[in-house]
Scaffold this motif. Sequence first.
Motif, PDB file in Angstrom:
ATOM      1  N   PRO A  14       0.797  -1.230   0.000  1.00 31.64           N
ATOM      2  CA  PRO A  14       0.000   0.000   0.000  1.00 31.64           C
ATOM      3  C   PRO A  14       0.831   1.283   0.000  1.00 31.64           C
ATOM      4  O   PRO A  14       0.764   2.098   0.920  1.00 31.64           O
ATOM      5  CB  PRO A  14      -0.838  -0.130   1.280  1.00 31.64           C
ATOM      6  CG  PRO A  14       0.004  -0.945   2.183  1.00 31.64           C
ATOM      7  CD  PRO A  14       0.728  -1.930   1.295  1.00 31.64           C
ATOM      8  N   LEU A  15       1.647   1.446  -1.036  1.00 34.29           N
ATOM      9  CA  LEU A  15       2.442   2.656  -1.232  1.00 34.29           C
ATOM     10  C   LEU A  15       2.288   3.073  -2.686  1.00 34.29           C
ATOM     11  O   LEU A  15       2.459   2.248  -3.591  1.00 34.29           O
ATOM     12  CB  LEU A  15       3.919   2.397  -0.920  1.00 34.29           C
ATOM     13  CG  LEU A  15       4.257   1.966   0.515  1.00 34.29           C
ATOM     14  CD1 LEU A  15       5.667   1.386   0.564  1.00 34.29           C
ATOM     15  CD2 LEU A  15       4.136   3.152   1.460  1.00 34.29           C
ATOM     16  N   THR A  16       1.965   4.343  -2.928  1.00 34.63           N
ATOM     17  CA  THR A  16       1.705   4.798  -4.296  1.00 34.63           C
ATOM     18  C   THR A  16       2.885   4.537  -5.213  1.00 34.63           C
ATOM     19  O   THR A  16       2.721   4.099  -6.360  1.00 34.63           O
ATOM     20  CB  THR A  16       1.348   6.293  -4.306  1.00 34.63           C
ATOM     21  OG1 THR A  16       0.186   6.515  -3.510  1.00 34.63           O
ATOM     22  CG2 THR A  16       1.060   6.767  -5.725  1.00 34.63           C
ATOM     23  N   SER A  17       4.109   4.798  -4.739  1.00 33.61           N
ATOM     24  CA  SER A  17       5.294   4.605  -5.578  1.00 33.61           C
ATOM     25  C   SER A  17       5.447   3.146  -5.990  1.00 33.61           C
ATOM     26  O   SER A  17       5.821   2.835  -7.125  1.00 33.61           O
ATOM     27  CB  SER A  17       6.548   5.076  -4.844  1.00 33.61           C
ATOM     28  OG  SER A  17       6.727   4.371  -3.630  1.00 33.61           O
ATOM     29  N   ALA A  32      -5.803  -3.766  -5.257  1.00 41.50           N
ATOM     30  CA  ALA A  32      -5.296  -2.615  -4.519  1.00 41.50           C
ATOM     31  C   ALA A  32      -5.866  -2.594  -3.107  1.00 41.50           C
ATOM     32  O   ALA A  32      -7.042  -2.290  -2.907  1.00 41.50           O
ATOM     33  CB  ALA A  32      -5.646  -1.321  -5.250  1.00 41.50           C
ATOM     34  N   VAL A  33      -5.021  -2.910  -2.143  1.00 41.69           N
ATOM     35  CA  VAL A  33      -5.426  -2.922  -0.735  1.00 41.69           C
ATOM     36  C   VAL A  33      -4.809  -1.725  -0.027  1.00 41.69           C
ATOM     37  O   VAL A  33      -3.586  -1.611   0.076  1.00 41.69           O
ATOM     38  CB  VAL A  33      -4.973  -4.222  -0.037  1.00 41.69           C
ATOM     39  CG1 VAL A  33      -5.458  -4.246   1.402  1.00 41.69           C
ATOM     40  CG2 VAL A  33      -5.462  -5.438  -0.791  1.00 41.69           C
ATOM     41  N   LEU A  34      -5.639  -0.800   0.430  1.00 45.27           N
ATOM     42  CA  LEU A  34      -5.210   0.417   1.131  1.00 45.27           C
ATOM     43  C   LEU A  34      -4.340   1.315   0.270  1.00 45.27           C
ATOM     44  O   LEU A  34      -3.706   2.240   0.764  1.00 45.27           O
ATOM     45  CB  LEU A  34      -4.462   0.065   2.424  1.00 45.27           C
ATOM     46  CG  LEU A  34      -5.250  -0.748   3.459  1.00 45.27           C
ATOM     47  CD1 LEU A  34      -4.355  -1.065   4.665  1.00 45.27           C
ATOM     48  CD2 LEU A  34      -6.484  -0.001   3.919  1.00 45.27           C
ATOM     49  N   SER A  35      -4.257   1.042  -1.038  1.00 43.66           N
ATOM     50  CA  SER A  35      -3.473   1.879  -1.943  1.00 43.66           C
ATOM     51  C   SER A  35      -4.345   2.998  -2.492  1.00 43.66           C
ATOM     52  O   SER A  35      -5.564   2.855  -2.597  1.00 43.66           O
ATOM     53  CB  SER A  35      -2.915   1.058  -3.113  1.00 43.66           C
ATOM     54  OG  SER A  35      -2.040   0.061  -2.668  1.00 43.66           O
TER      55      SER A  35
END
Length: 247
Positions: A27-30, A53-56
């Motif tokens: 869950p990190l945009t990068s 996408a989990v928590l992203s």
Amino acid sequence: MSLSTFVLLTTFVSCCHGAKILLMPTPLTSHCLEIMSIGQALLKRGHDVTLFAVLSDSKSCIGKFDMETFKEKFTLIVPDLDPSIQKAHDDVMTTVGKLIFNRGRNVGNVFELLKPMIHNHCSAAMKDRVVLERLKKDNYDIALIDRMPGSECLFAIAAYLGVPTAAVFSYLDPRDTGMPLQSNTLPHLMSSFTNDMTFPERFLNTLSFFASRIMYKVFLTSADYSMLDEKLEGVDANNLVTKSLLL
């Protein structure tokens, strides 16, 4: 057209089908952007791609790519979660980000925060059973998983789905790859060293590797994957990582 001519023509015709590929970022945009760049390349080659996408921040991730062109081949799946779970994750990530960018300092604090962050992420990834059953029925050919500390639960989910995995990461951890520890040339992720280190720096770098392994054991306890499937009870997800088809 004669039968012999028809048979000859069929030898020049080939047919192939694209694979069904599941992308599972941390869950990190990068990191979502990194794995989606691979996904876009696969879409261009005719494969079907699904982003779990989990928590992203999926909008920030997908918005960088031309998904409209591949709308028939691309699927975004986001678990249905309580907003408080997302807020708890965002709050922890804000603090972790500040500590990481202050490289080499407060490393212990980073590890303390990783534990609730990983627990939150794993719980969120395994919580929506409707989504998991949908993924299971889709029968993916392979799952590309973003390999970072704490992403072990994603490999456990892939095992539950019965999908082989390939680990995607920009930082090669010797524990995952099975390669010898080369702390004389490979700087630790949390250090400010380069690959050109003096002897004192190599010594400190080596200590950092061993210290981080101890911290992983202390702070990053394994999740209980039996909630996914009884067959996964007691499974060490780190072993699932090393058994990936590609690292």
